[in-house]
Design a protein around this motif. Structure first.
Motif, PDB file in Angstrom:
ATOM      1  N   VAL A  73       0.670  -1.185   0.120  1.00 36.44           N
ATOM      2  CA  VAL A  73      -0.142   0.067  -0.007  1.00 36.44           C
ATOM      3  C   VAL A  73       0.917   1.256  -0.045  1.00 36.44           C
ATOM      4  N   ALA A  74       0.516   2.191  -0.872  1.00 37.12           N
ATOM      5  CA  ALA A  74       1.383   3.277  -1.004  1.00 37.12           C
ATOM      6  C   ALA A  74       0.557   4.340  -1.389  1.00 37.12           C
ATOM      7  N   ARG A  75       0.959   5.733  -0.946  1.00 38.83           N
ATOM      8  CA  ARG A  75       0.253   6.747  -1.417  1.00 38.83           C
ATOM      9  C   ARG A  75       0.762   7.640  -2.458  1.00 38.83           C
ATOM     10  N   THR A  76       0.087   7.647  -3.704  1.00 38.01           N
ATOM     11  CA  THR A  76       0.601   8.353  -4.851  1.00 38.01           C
ATOM     12  C   THR A  76       0.245   9.801  -4.837  1.00 38.01           C
ATOM     13  N   ASP A  98       5.938  -4.239   7.304  1.00 38.24           N
ATOM     14  CA  ASP A  98       7.126  -3.561   7.227  1.00 38.24           C
ATOM     15  C   ASP A  98       6.891  -2.015   6.539  1.00 38.24           C
ATOM     16  N   TRP A  99       7.425  -0.862   7.308  1.00 38.63           N
ATOM     17  CA  TRP A  99       7.048   0.424   7.026  1.00 38.63           C
ATOM     18  C   TRP A  99       8.280   1.144   6.432  1.00 38.63           C
ATOM     19  N   ILE A 100       8.188   1.763   5.208  1.00 29.49           N
ATOM     20  CA  ILE A 100       9.265   2.323   4.713  1.00 29.49           C
ATOM     21  C   ILE A 100       8.753   3.872   4.519  1.00 29.49           C
ATOM     22  N   ALA A 101       9.537   4.682   4.926  1.00 29.81           N
ATOM     23  CA  ALA A 101       9.266   6.195   4.495  1.00 29.81           C
ATOM     24  C   ALA A 101       9.935   6.470   3.257  1.00 29.81           C
ATOM     25  N   VAL A 102       9.072   6.702   2.373  1.00 27.80           N
ATOM     26  CA  VAL A 102       9.537   7.277   1.082  1.00 27.80           C
ATOM     27  C   VAL A 102       9.307   8.736   0.579  1.00 27.80           C
ATOM     28  N   ASN A 103      10.681   9.353   0.070  1.00 23.23           N
ATOM     29  CA  ASN A 103      10.367  10.672  -0.220  1.00 23.23           C
ATOM     30  C   ASN A 103      10.038  11.010  -1.400  1.00 23.23           C
ATOM     31  N   GLY A 104       8.758  10.547  -2.087  1.00 25.77           N
ATOM     32  CA  GLY A 104       8.283  10.715  -3.562  1.00 25.77           C
ATOM     33  C   GLY A 104       9.226   9.770  -4.293  1.00 25.77           C
ATOM     34  N   GLY A 105       9.190   9.742  -5.641  1.00 28.14           N
ATOM     35  CA  GLY A 105       9.702   8.856  -6.474  1.00 28.14           C
ATOM     36  C   GLY A 105       8.559   8.136  -7.263  1.00 28.14           C
ATOM     37  N   ILE A 106       8.868   6.936  -7.916  1.00 26.49           N
ATOM     38  CA  ILE A 106       7.917   6.390  -8.579  1.00 26.49           C
ATOM     39  C   ILE A 106       7.683   4.733  -8.335  1.00 26.49           C
ATOM     40  N   LEU A 107       6.489   4.374  -8.621  1.00 25.92           N
ATOM     41  CA  LEU A 107       6.384   3.221  -8.291  1.00 25.92           C
ATOM     42  C   LEU A 107       5.835   2.557  -9.510  1.00 25.92           C
ATOM     43  N   GLU A 108       6.317   1.265  -9.913  1.00 29.09           N
ATOM     44  CA  GLU A 108       6.027   0.626 -11.108  1.00 29.09           C
ATOM     45  C   GLU A 108       5.655  -1.001 -10.674  1.00 29.09           C
ATOM     46  N   GLY A 150      -3.340   0.232  -3.502  1.00 29.10           N
ATOM     47  CA  GLY A 150      -3.349  -1.032  -2.777  1.00 29.10           C
ATOM     48  C   GLY A 150      -2.906  -1.758  -4.042  1.00 29.10           C
ATOM     49  N   ILE A 151      -1.688  -2.871  -3.879  1.00 27.98           N
ATOM     50  CA  ILE A 151      -1.407  -3.688  -4.960  1.00 27.98           C
ATOM     51  C   ILE A 151      -1.408  -4.994  -4.412  1.00 27.98           C
ATOM     52  N   LEU A 152      -2.020  -5.881  -5.171  1.00 30.13           N
ATOM     53  CA  LEU A 152      -2.292  -7.268  -4.769  1.00 30.13           C
ATOM     54  C   LEU A 152      -1.602  -8.319  -6.067  1.00 30.13           C
ATOM     55  N   LEU A 153      -1.494  -9.652  -5.833  1.00 26.02           N
ATOM     56  CA  LEU A 153      -1.043 -10.458  -6.825  1.00 26.02           C
ATOM     57  C   LEU A 153      -1.831 -10.261  -8.172  1.00 26.02           C
ATOM     58  N   ASN A 154      -0.985 -10.258  -9.391  1.00 21.59           N
ATOM     59  CA  ASN A 154      -1.750  -9.905 -10.797  1.00 21.59           C
ATOM     60  C   ASN A 154      -2.186  -8.595 -10.703  1.00 21.59           C
ATOM     61  N   HIS A 155      -1.855  -7.582 -10.111  1.00 18.81           N
ATOM     62  CA  HIS A 155      -2.198  -6.256 -10.438  1.00 18.81           C
ATOM     63  C   HIS A 155      -1.704  -5.984 -11.967  1.00 18.81           C
ATOM     64  N   ALA A 156      -2.570  -5.008 -12.437  1.00 21.97           N
ATOM     65  CA  ALA A 156      -2.349  -4.756 -13.794  1.00 21.97           C
ATOM     66  C   ALA A 156      -0.967  -3.687 -13.948  1.00 21.97           C
ATOM     67  N   PRO A 157      -0.266  -3.652 -14.921  1.00 15.87           N
ATOM     68  CA  PRO A 157       0.804  -2.856 -15.186  1.00 15.87           C
ATOM     69  C   PRO A 157       0.644  -1.442 -14.991  1.00 15.87           C
ATOM     70  N   ILE A 158       1.308  -0.738 -13.947  1.00 18.29           N
ATOM     71  CA  ILE A 158       1.212   0.493 -13.970  1.00 18.29           C
ATOM     72  C   ILE A 158       2.546   1.228 -13.423  1.00 18.29           C
ATOM     73  N   VAL A 183       6.961  -5.338  -7.889  1.00 18.08           N
ATOM     74  CA  VAL A 183       6.675  -4.023  -7.519  1.00 18.08           C
ATOM     75  C   VAL A 183       8.035  -3.312  -7.164  1.00 18.08           C
ATOM     76  N   THR A 184       8.240  -2.174  -8.015  1.00 15.05           N
ATOM     77  CA  THR A 184       9.515  -1.545  -8.007  1.00 15.05           C
ATOM     78  C   THR A 184       9.233  -0.166  -7.556  1.00 15.05           C
ATOM     79  N   ILE A 185      10.029   0.359  -6.477  1.00  9.61           N
ATOM     80  CA  ILE A 185       9.819   1.628  -6.015  1.00  9.61           C
ATOM     81  C   ILE A 185      11.249   2.350  -6.199  1.00  9.61           C
ATOM     82  N   ILE A 186      11.415   3.454  -6.948  1.00  9.83           N
ATOM     83  CA  ILE A 186      12.634   4.059  -7.266  1.00  9.83           C
ATOM     84  C   ILE A 186      12.283   5.507  -6.498  1.00  9.83           C
ATOM     85  N   ALA A 187      13.165   5.923  -5.599  1.00  7.27           N
ATOM     86  CA  ALA A 187      13.121   6.973  -4.710  1.00  7.27           C
ATOM     87  C   ALA A 187      14.493   7.613  -4.446  1.00  7.27           C
TER      88      ALA A 187
END
Length: 143
Positions: free
Chosen positions: A28-31, A66-76, A37-45, A82-86
């Motif tokens: 679960v991430a805030r865009t 697990d909690w991760i503080a992310v300072n912006g970036g992109i989620l693919e 929310g991303i579950l198994l077999n989520h559409a590409p985004i 699920v790849t987060i680049i921040a």
């Protein structure tokens, strides 16, 4: 023979390298447009992330998040990865709380100074710095 449970692969990458790599049930991430929310077999985004916390529920632990503080970036999301680049991201256990507190205080002082001098650029940068520090403090409390 035990069947292997399908899972999302979650990677969080910063310029400093890979900071998170686990299998998950849900992410679960805030865009910038709202919570996702991303579950198994989520559409590409591919979506831009807001400065906020990312929550990951691992496959191997039904109760722990697990909690991760992310300072912006992109989620693919693609092919159950699920790849987060921040620019920066920190797990709750890795956050230096006293450093985050000092950053918050510094940003608050800069905001007051920028308001007094009507420096819009400094004000905007200080508000972002304050948001980042407060996000790190919020995530650290989950530890």
């Amino acid at each position: 023979m035990e069947e292997k449970k399908q899972a999302l692969t979650v990677n969080v990458v910063t310029p400093d390298g890979l900071i998170y790599d686990h299998n998950a049930q849900i992410v679960v991430a805030r865009t910038v447009s709202g919570e996702l929310g991303i579950l198994l077999n989520h559409a590409p985004i591919i979506v831009p992330l807001a400065i906020d916390e990312v929550r990951v529920r691992r496959v191997d632990d039904e109760t722990h998040v697990d909690w991760i503080a992310v300072n912006g970036g992109i989620l693919e999301v693609r092919n159950n990865v699920v790849t987060i680049i921040a620019d920066t991201a920190e797990r709750e256990r890795d956050i230096d709380v006293s450093r985050a507190e000092r950053a918050k205080q510094r940003a608050e002082r800069t905001i007051e100074e920028a308001k007094a001098t009507q420096d819009a650029d400094s004000l905007r940068r200080a508000e972002v710095a304050l948001h980042r520090a407060m996000n790190r403090l919020k995530v650290s409390k989950h530890n």
